[in-house]
Design an enzyme around this catalytic site. Structure first.
Site, PDB file in Angstrom:
ATOM      1  N   GLU A   1      39.868 -66.274 -24.817  1.00  0.00           N
ATOM      2  CA  GLU A   1      40.650 -67.147 -23.930  1.00  0.00           C
ATOM      3  C   GLU A   1      40.665 -68.576 -24.459  1.00  0.00           C
ATOM      4  O   GLU A   1      41.681 -69.273 -24.386  1.00  0.00           O
ATOM      5  CB  GLU A   1      40.036 -67.163 -22.516  1.00  0.00           C
ATOM      6  CG  GLU A   1      40.004 -65.810 -21.812  1.00  0.00           C
ATOM      7  CD  GLU A   1      38.739 -65.012 -22.109  1.00  0.00           C
ATOM      8  OE1 GLU A   1      38.262 -65.031 -23.258  1.00  0.00           O
ATOM      9  OE2 GLU A   1      38.251 -64.364 -21.176  1.00  0.00           O
TER      10      GLU A   1
ATOM     11  N   ALA B   1      34.317 -34.828 -43.624  1.00  0.00           N
ATOM     12  CA  ALA B   1      35.524 -34.470 -44.369  1.00  0.00           C
ATOM     13  C   ALA B   1      35.448 -32.976 -44.604  1.00  0.00           C
ATOM     14  O   ALA B   1      34.415 -32.459 -45.049  1.00  0.00           O
ATOM     15  CB  ALA B   1      35.555 -35.210 -45.698  1.00  0.00           C
TER      16      ALA B   1
ATOM     17  N   ASP C   1      23.852 -35.285 -52.596  1.00  0.00           N
ATOM     18  CA  ASP C   1      24.914 -36.191 -53.069  1.00  0.00           C
ATOM     19  C   ASP C   1      24.393 -37.500 -53.654  1.00  0.00           C
ATOM     20  O   ASP C   1      25.160 -38.234 -54.260  1.00  0.00           O
ATOM     21  CB  ASP C   1      25.858 -36.558 -51.903  1.00  0.00           C
ATOM     22  CG  ASP C   1      26.507 -35.343 -51.270  1.00  0.00           C
ATOM     23  OD1 ASP C   1      26.489 -34.269 -51.911  1.00  0.00           O
ATOM     24  OD2 ASP C   1      27.017 -35.468 -50.143  1.00  0.00           O
TER      25      ASP C   1
HETATM   26  C1  AOF Z   1      35.199 -63.326 -22.429  1.00  0.00           C
HETATM   27  N1  AOF Z   1      35.945 -63.460 -23.541  1.00  0.00           N
HETATM   28  O1  AOF Z   1      36.278 -63.214 -25.724  1.00  0.00           O
HETATM   29  C2  AOF Z   1      34.299 -62.339 -24.818  1.00  0.00           C
HETATM   30  C3  AOF Z   1      33.553 -62.141 -23.618  1.00  0.00           C
HETATM   31  O2  AOF Z   1      27.047 -65.161 -25.701  1.00  0.00           O
HETATM   32  P1  AOF Z   1      28.497 -65.380 -25.432  1.00  0.00           P
HETATM   33  O3  AOF Z   1      28.779 -66.736 -24.842  1.00  0.00           O
HETATM   34  O4  AOF Z   1      29.382 -65.087 -26.618  1.00  0.00           O
HETATM   35  O5  AOF Z   1      28.894 -64.329 -24.271  1.00  0.00           O
HETATM   36  C4  AOF Z   1      28.886 -62.969 -24.524  1.00  0.00           C
HETATM   37  C5  AOF Z   1      29.269 -62.208 -23.280  1.00  0.00           C
HETATM   38  O6  AOF Z   1      30.534 -62.662 -22.801  1.00  0.00           O
HETATM   39  C6  AOF Z   1      29.435 -60.726 -23.532  1.00  0.00           C
HETATM   40  O7  AOF Z   1      28.242 -60.019 -23.242  1.00  0.00           O
HETATM   41  C7  AOF Z   1      30.553 -60.327 -22.560  1.00  0.00           C
HETATM   42  O8  AOF Z   1      30.058 -60.122 -21.264  1.00  0.00           O
HETATM   43  C8  AOF Z   1      31.405 -61.568 -22.570  1.00  0.00           C
HETATM   44  N2  AOF Z   1      32.363 -61.511 -23.661  1.00  0.00           N
HETATM   45  N3  AOF Z   1      34.046 -62.625 -22.477  1.00  0.00           N
HETATM   46  O9  AOF Z   1      35.555 -63.866 -21.381  1.00  0.00           O
HETATM   47  C9  AOF Z   1      35.565 -63.010 -24.731  1.00  0.00           C
HETATM   48  N4  AOF Z   1      33.837 -61.904 -26.010  1.00  0.00           N
HETATM   49 ZN    ZN Z   2      34.305 -65.905 -22.051  1.00  0.00          ZN
END
Ligand code: AOF
Ligand code: ZN
Length: 372
Positions: free
Chosen positions: A56, A158, A204
Site C-alpha cells: 500500500e 519429473a 544422482d
Molecule cells: C500489509 N501490506 O504489503 C504486507 C502486510 O514486519 P512488517 O512491518 O513487514 O509486517 C509484517 C506483517 O504485516 C505480516 O505478518 C502481515 O501480517 C502483514 N503484511 N500487510 O498491509 C503488505 N506485506
Molecule cells: Zn501494511
C-alpha cells in the site's frame, strides 16, 4: 457497495504485482496494491522485500496526490499494527482514499479483521472479496506458517507419461527437457529449503542449487538417518557456498556427525522411530526457523512418507511425453500409499502449462485433506 467486475480486474492486477515479491518477501506474505480513480490506475505497488515498505505504501507513493478520493485494491487486508514498518491503515487514512477493496483477510492474528475494522471505523468504505480463491492461494504459504507453525511443502517430480521417474537401470537424467529443468531452477531460487532423501544423493549426486541464482539461497537438506552423507558428494563439497543440513536420527554415529559438522554441515538429530516421524519433527523445526516454502525433490520414499503423513501442500509434476514401462520401474510417490481410491488426495487450483516438449501440472492439495 459490493465488489464489481472492475474491482476484480484491479484485484487481478494486484495479484500479479504481488507475485513479483516471490522469494524476496518471505516469511512475509506476497501483497500487491493498485490505486484507481474513475476506473484508471493512478498508482501501483507491491511488497518488494522482507523488512521493506508494504504494498500500500508503495502504491500510495506512486499515486501521490491522486490517491485522494481514490479506491485502493489490495490483495491482502491492510495491516493496522506497527511491525518493521508503520501500519498501512494509517497511511491509507492520511492519503484520504475513499474506498478499499480487499482480496483476503490477513491470517496474521495481530491483524486479522482488525485492519478492515479500523478502516471502517474511520469512515472508509471497505469491500472484502471473501469468495476470492486466488487471493487466498497467494498467501497460502504465509497462512500455513503463521497458523500452524509449519512450512508450505511443495512436492516436485519429473516423470514419463506412464508415471515412471527412472528406468529399470536407475537412469533418470534427463526425463524432461531444458525448459522444464529451467522451471525447476526458478522454483529452487525462491524457496527456503530443498529436501531430498539419502538415496537420491547416492543415485544422482545432486547440487540442489538454483542455476542461475534466484531471489534466495535455499538450505539443502538431506534426510539421512545414519548421517552417512559422503564427504565427497557435491553437497558436502559445496557446504561453504550454500547451506547444507543433514537431518539424521538421534542415534546417528557421533563420528559421522562430527565429520559432517567439521565440513560446515549442520546435523540435526531428530527423535522418531521412522522417517515419517522424523520428517514431522524436521518440518516443525523448519517452521520454528520461519521457513515459509520447502521444496521436496524426492525420491519416491520421501514423497511417500510425506503423502502418508498428510504433509504435501502443493505439487509440481513435470510430465515428459515419453513411455518407459516396467512393472519394477519406480513411480514418483512410494511409501505405503493410500488404502483405497476413496482416500485419494485431490488437488485443486490445477494449472497446466507447456514447457518445450513437456507439461507442468501444478495444484494445491485441498485444505483440510489429510491422507489416511
Ligand atoms: C500489509 N501490506 O504489503 C504486507 C502486510 O514486519 P512488517 O512491518 O513487514 O509486517 C509484517 C506483517 O504485516 C505480516 O505478518 C502481515 O501480517 C502483514 N503484511 N500487510 O498491509 C503488505 N506485506
Ligand atoms: Zn501494511
Amino acid at each position: 457497495m459490493a465488489i464489481s467486475n472492475e474491482d476484480r480486474q484491479f484485484l487481478a492486477r494486484a495479484f500479479e504485482l504481488a507475485r513479483r515479491g516471490e522469494g524476496f518477501v518471505e516469511p512475509n506474505p506476497l501483497v500487491g496494491c493498485v490505486v484507481t480513480q474513475g476506473g484508471q490506475v493512478v498508482g501501483e505497488g507491491w511488497h518488494r522485500r522482507f523488512g521493506g515498505p508494504h504494498a500500500e505504501i508503495e502504491a500510495l507513493a506512486a499515486a501521490g496526490d491522486a490517491a485522494r478520493g481514490a479506491t485502493a485494491c489490495v490483495s491482502l487486508e491492510p495491516c493496522c499494527h506497527q511491525g518493521k514498518t508503520p501500519p498501512c491503515v494509517g497511511a491509507l487514512l492520511a492519503a484520504r482514499v475513499a474506498r478499499v477493496v480487499v482480496g483476503a483477510e490477513d491470517p496474521n492474528p495481530v491483524v486479522s479483521g482488525k485492519g478492515i475494522a479500523a478502516l471502517r471505523a474511520a469512515g472508509i468504505a471497505v469491500d472484502l472479496a471473501d469468495d476470492c480463491d486466488e487471493a487466498a492461494a497467494l498467501v497460502a504459504p504465509f497462512r500455513k506458517l503463521i497458523t500452524t507453525g509449519r512450512p508450505w511443502v511443495i512436492a516436485k517430480w519429473a516423470m514419463t507419461l506412464d508415471g515412471k521417474i527412472a528406468a529399470l537401470d536407475g537412469s533418470s537424467q534427463w526425463i524432461t527437457g531444458p525448459e522444464a529443468r529451467a522451471a525447476v531452477h526458478a522454483l529452487r531460487g525462491r524457496v527456503d529449503a530443498i529436501v531430498v532423501g539419502r538415496g537420491t544423493v547416492e543415485r544422482d549426486d545432486p547440487l540442489l542449487t538454483a542455476r542461475p541464482a534466484g531471489a534466495r539461497t535455499a538450505t539443502r537438506i538431506v534426510l539421512d538417518a545414519g548421517a552417512n552423507l559422503p564427504l565427497t558428494s557435491k553437497l558436502a563439497r559445496t557446504a561453504g557456498e550454500a547451506p547444507v543440513l543433514v537431518a539424521a536420527a538421534s542415534d546417528a554415529p557421533a563420528e559421522r556427525v562430527a565429520a559432517l559438522s567439521s565440513r560446515g554441515i549442520e546435523v540435526l538429530l531428530l527423535p522418531g522411530a521412522d522417517q515419517g516421524a522424523r520428517l514431522e519433527t524436521l518440518l516443525n523445526e523448519l517452521g520454528r526457523r520461519q521457513t515459509t516454502n520447502v521444496l521436496v525433490e524426492g525420491g519416491s520414499a520421501v514423497l511417500g512418507s510425506l503423502l502418508a503423513c498428510g504433509a504435501i501442500d502443493e505439487v509440481f509434476a513435470f510430465v515428459a511425453p515419453k513411455l518407459l514401462g516396467g512393472a519394477d520401474a519406480p513411480g514418483p510417490v512410494g511409501g505405503p500409499g493410500l488404502a483405497t481410491i476413496a482416500h485419494a488426495v485431490p488437488l485443486e487450483r490445477l494449472e497446466l502449462s507447456r514447457l518445450g516438449p513437456d507439461l507442468l501440472l501444478r495444484g494445491h492439495v485441498a485444505p483440510g485433506v489429510c491422507a489416511r
